[in-house]
Design an enzyme around this catalytic site. Structure first.
Site, mmCIF file in Angstrom:
data_model
loop_
_atom_site.group_PDB
_atom_site.id
_atom_site.type_symbol
_atom_site.label_atom_id
_atom_site.label_comp_id
_atom_site.label_asym_id
_atom_site.label_seq_id
_atom_site.Cartn_x
_atom_site.Cartn_y
_atom_site.Cartn_z
ATOM 1 N N GLY A 32 0.815 -1.214 0.000
ATOM 2 C CA GLY A 32 0.000 0.000 0.000
ATOM 3 C C GLY A 32 0.847 1.261 0.000
ATOM 4 N N ALA A 33 0.203 2.400 0.364
ATOM 5 C CA ALA A 33 0.840 3.719 0.232
ATOM 6 C C ALA A 33 1.356 3.834 -1.206
ATOM 7 C CB ALA A 33 1.952 3.924 1.256
ATOM 8 N N HIS A 38 4.378 1.543 -8.030
ATOM 9 C CA HIS A 38 3.386 0.464 -7.915
ATOM 10 C C HIS A 38 2.437 0.480 -9.122
ATOM 11 C CE1 HIS A 38 4.078 1.297 -3.443
ATOM 12 N NE2 HIS A 38 4.401 0.023 -3.545
ATOM 13 N N GLN A 62 7.574 -10.033 7.712
ATOM 14 C CA GLN A 62 8.820 -9.572 7.074
ATOM 15 C C GLN A 62 9.444 -8.386 7.802
ATOM 16 O OE1 GLN A 62 6.605 -8.728 3.347
ATOM 17 N NE2 GLN A 62 7.929 -6.944 3.161
ATOM 18 N N GLY A 148 8.897 -5.408 -8.647
ATOM 19 C CA GLY A 148 9.738 -4.315 -9.128
ATOM 20 C C GLY A 148 11.221 -4.602 -8.960
ATOM 21 N N LYS A 150 13.155 -2.437 -8.153
ATOM 22 C CA LYS A 150 13.527 -1.623 -6.996
ATOM 23 C C LYS A 150 14.042 -2.546 -5.871
ATOM 24 C CE LYS A 150 13.156 1.770 -3.847
ATOM 25 N NZ LYS A 150 12.840 1.068 -2.645
ATOM 26 N N ASP A 151 13.342 -3.678 -5.703
ATOM 27 C CA ASP A 151 13.736 -4.655 -4.688
ATOM 28 C C ASP A 151 14.399 -5.831 -5.398
ATOM 29 O OD1 ASP A 151 12.321 -3.571 -2.089
ATOM 30 O OD2 ASP A 151 10.894 -3.339 -3.713
ATOM 31 N N VAL A 177 10.954 2.869 -11.153
ATOM 32 C CA VAL A 177 10.401 4.189 -11.488
ATOM 33 C C VAL A 177 10.998 5.198 -10.512
ATOM 34 C CG1 VAL A 177 8.297 5.557 -11.694
ATOM 35 C CG2 VAL A 177 8.286 3.136 -12.335
ATOM 36 N N ARG A 188 8.552 4.694 1.649
ATOM 37 C CA ARG A 188 9.302 5.211 2.798
ATOM 38 C C ARG A 188 9.880 6.606 2.550
ATOM 39 N NH1 ARG A 188 10.729 -0.577 3.566
ATOM 40 N NH2 ARG A 188 9.904 -1.183 5.607
HETATM 41 P P1 AMP Z 1 6.121 -2.538 -1.596
HETATM 42 O O1 AMP Z 1 4.754 -1.942 -1.461
HETATM 43 O O2 AMP Z 1 7.212 -1.605 -1.220
HETATM 44 O O3 AMP Z 1 6.223 -3.900 -0.960
HETATM 45 O O4 AMP Z 1 6.327 -2.787 -3.144
HETATM 46 C C1 AMP Z 1 5.429 -3.570 -3.883
HETATM 47 C C2 AMP Z 1 6.016 -3.858 -5.237
HETATM 48 O O5 AMP Z 1 6.245 -2.632 -5.920
HETATM 49 C C3 AMP Z 1 7.366 -4.573 -5.154
HETATM 50 O O6 AMP Z 1 7.436 -5.550 -6.183
HETATM 51 C C4 AMP Z 1 8.345 -3.453 -5.384
HETATM 52 O O7 AMP Z 1 9.569 -3.881 -5.932
HETATM 53 C C5 AMP Z 1 7.584 -2.589 -6.368
HETATM 54 N N1 AMP Z 1 8.096 -1.219 -6.338
HETATM 55 C C6 AMP Z 1 8.213 -0.407 -5.248
HETATM 56 N N2 AMP Z 1 8.779 0.769 -5.592
HETATM 57 C C7 AMP Z 1 9.024 0.707 -6.933
HETATM 58 C C8 AMP Z 1 9.612 1.606 -7.882
HETATM 59 N N3 AMP Z 1 10.063 2.805 -7.533
HETATM 60 N N4 AMP Z 1 9.708 1.186 -9.160
HETATM 61 C C9 AMP Z 1 9.275 -0.050 -9.524
HETATM 62 N N5 AMP Z 1 8.712 -0.933 -8.682
HETATM 63 C C10 AMP Z 1 8.581 -0.568 -7.402
#
Ligand code: AMP
Length: 323
Positions: A32-33, A38, A62, A148, A150-151, A177, A188
């Site tokens: 979320g957020a 996303h 986690q 993503g 990103k991770d 992104v 965050r």
């Molecule tokens: P999270 O909500 O942080 O657990 O992220 C959910 C999904 O969104 C994960 O697969 C992340 O890798 C992806 N994600 C988060 N931030 C980005 C970003 N800036 N660019 C691409 N994917 C992202």
């Protein structure tokens, strides 16, 4: 054309809603957020399947004690509006007891890849990620799940876990992104003060310096040094690690932690000419906020590409969002 996604909370509601979907399904898991990163996953999901299912769940397993589980932003109404704008079909926003009806006594150890880099600083993190992603994959049974870059380490962990547990879901990676100032979008980022936000830009600048060094033929250790110089110049950033890994196997080729370690992931990307696809990873604390970022870097091949090529690569990932 967009339509309002159906929002469900319990497992029974989820099962009911899924039973009504007859054709291919793509899954996007989030905490979320939601931000433009996303939403890019959801847009890509639309291209890959007939139905898009998004989960919004801050997964307690986690987070370690003392991390930001309680403080993590929870913004369901705004998230639903954002998801409507990109055309998600079904949103599952469970409570912890919907995902964990009984306390989780079963755990998944993803192996060596979960013990390095992020896993070294957050030793229980990837076990929790592997558990929730496996459970949700089993409950939703999508054709494809999108994660993503990103991770990047999470992606490598999930590729390993899904392959070894024979979870029949195709994994699809989506590029990072970024905001206009180069900072990778992250839920965050909203913890950062204005000053900290300016300092946070040094992470992507450091990675760019590393990519430029790689393109000029630097080896993994030199790439790390090039990145580190930018972080040192900026000051006020508590570096956790900078590392260069093989993009396929996640083998650590160089890092601020010193000793190269076998990541234990997939197949290495070693090419016949001795070059390989690398990824530079960085994690640092800016104020109290821990940030991660990464970029691809060609290893072992001197390319004629100049800094302009590097800049255009990052520009292509911009969202147009203001920093
Ligand atoms: P999270 O909500 O942080 O657990 O992220 C959910 C999904 O969104 C994960 O697969 C992340 O890798 C992806 N994600 C988060 N931030 C980005 C970003 N800036 N660019 C691409 N994917 C992202």
């Amino acid at each position: 054309m967009t339509h309002h996604p159906l929002l469900v909370h319990t497992r029974a509601q989820l099962a009911d809603a899924l039973a009504r979907l007859s054709s291919t399904k793509a899954l996007v898991m989030t905490m979320g957020a939601l931000h433009a990163g996303h939403l890019e996953l959801v847009r890509e999901a639309r291209r890959l399947a007939d139905h898009v299912i998004v989960t919004i769940f801050v997964n307690p397993t986690q987070f370690a004690p003392g991390e930001d589980y309680d403080a993590y932003p929870r913004t369901l109404d705004a998230d639903m509006d954002a998801l409507e704008s990109v055309g998600a079909d079904l949103v599952w926003a469970p409570a912890p007891q919907d995902v964990y009806p009984t306390p989780a006594t079963v755990s998944i150890d993803p192996g060596p890849i979960a013990r390095v880099l992020e896993g070294k600083t957050r030793p229980t993190h990837f076990s929790g990620v592997a558990l929730v992603c496996s459970k949700v994959a089993n409950l939703v049974r999508p054709d494809v799940a999108l994660y993503g870059q990103k991770d990047a380490q999470q992606l490598a962990v999930l590729r390993t876990v899904f392959a070894q547990l024979d979870i029949p879901v195709r994994i699809h990676a989506v590029p990072i992104v970024r905001a206009r100032d180069g900072v990778a979008l992250s839920s965050r980022n909203q913890y950062l003060s204005d000053d900290e936000r300016v300092r946070a830009r040094a992470l992507s600048r450091a990675l760019l310096r590393g990519v430029a060094a790689a393109e000029a033929g630097a080896d993994a250790a030199r790439i790390v040094e090039a990145c580190r110089a930018v972080i040192d110049e900026e000051g006020g950033i508590e570096l956790d690690y900078i590392a260069v890994v093989d993009a396929g196997s996640f083998e650590i080729l160089a890092g601020t932690d010193g000793v190269p370690v076998d990541g234990g992931g997939g197949a290495p990307t070693l090419l016949p000419d001795g070059s390989r696809d690398g990824r530079i990873l960085i994690a640092a604390r800016v104020g109290t906020t821990r940030l991660i970022d990464n970029m691809e870097a060609p290893l072992g091949a001197v390319s004629p590409t100049t800094g302009a090529g590097v800049a255009s690569r990052v520009a292509s990932q911009h969202t147009g969002e203001d920093a």
